[in-house]
Design an enzyme around this catalytic site. Sequence first.
Site, short mmCIF file in Angstrom:
data_model
loop_
_atom_site.label_atom_id
_atom_site.label_comp_id
_atom_site.label_asym_id
_atom_site.label_seq_id
_atom_site.Cartn_x
_atom_site.Cartn_y
_atom_site.Cartn_z
N HIS A 180 0.82 -1.21 0.00
CA HIS A 180 0.00 0.00 0.00
C HIS A 180 0.86 1.26 0.00
CE1 HIS A 180 -3.56 2.45 0.85
NE2 HIS A 180 -2.81 3.11 1.72
N HIS A 195 3.26 6.14 -1.47
CA HIS A 195 3.95 7.21 -0.76
C HIS A 195 5.47 7.02 -0.81
CE1 HIS A 195 0.10 8.59 0.80
NE2 HIS A 195 -0.17 7.35 1.19
N LYS A 238 -4.49 10.32 -8.40
CA LYS A 238 -4.23 10.52 -6.98
C LYS A 238 -4.30 12.03 -6.72
CE LYS A 238 -2.57 9.21 -2.83
NZ LYS A 238 -3.15 8.19 -1.94
#
Length: 304
Positions: A180, A195, A238
């Site tokens: 993730h 990230h 995003k």
Amino acid sequence: MKICVLLAVLVNAFCISYAEGSSSRAGIAITDSELLSLSAQLYNVDVNKATSSLLSINKQTLIPNSDTGLEVDRATSLLFAYVNEATLFSRPTFKAFITLLDNYDRMTGVTESFTSAQIAEQDAFLQEIMSTSVMKELFKFLQSKAWYSTETEFSTDLKKMWFGLYSRASGKLDSSGFEHIFVGEIKSKKVSGFHNWVQFYLNEKKGLLNYYSHNYDGPWESYPDVLAMQFNWNNYYKSVGSAFIGSSPEFDFAIYTLCFIARPDKGCKVNLGGYVQSIQTYTWTNSFYDGDKRYVASAYPISP
């Protein structure tokens, strides 16, 4: 009398950490001042982070937060203007990290499965980062606070909390904290997680990612920096994705792990190069490992 008071204080500290924690793992409570002190130390010993001679970015358009939901490409060129791959990516932790990035299906609802070779790559990555000063300092601190007794215990728990699989969609074992945060996923036709600057750079280089703009640029004049970005990842959007830029894999792993342990599901203030940055972590609450320990669900730098 003094001994009894001291014991009471220690027991209370231990119990506070258990109550605030996300699972049965528990040690002596970690104070705000300790978080600031340790994170500053981790920042200073990260010898693998990028320098301005190895990495250059072109931030381009800064947009207001009110516009982050608008899918508008305001960038005329790539975010990453230059990355010295020969130097940075040949470093053992970077090299081991990059081998993990193609082991996942980014679509939630698709079961993840790993070959023996891919599991060995996870072990190799953990072995490499555990040999760095960054992770050794983190372990030494957590050991002093009675969270772990040995490096083996710490490394074993890291593998489970970060790489252990759970279900984000359709009851499938389709996700993990590592996937993730460091790889990125697609859920409900949008980018979820994602990230990490290395994954961003590699996908941008391949033409699979289109950088649009940013809505936050941290105060750092060196690396790691913090940037909150808008981008399209191979046809999925995003609206805000914050990440450290130029950090080493072990630094990201250490800071996120520290905050996940010390301040799960809360803002966690750390000191990076003299500036305070808040990290948000989330625990996965729908399934557990080793009884009632919780997996990492997400972690990222908070952008104002």
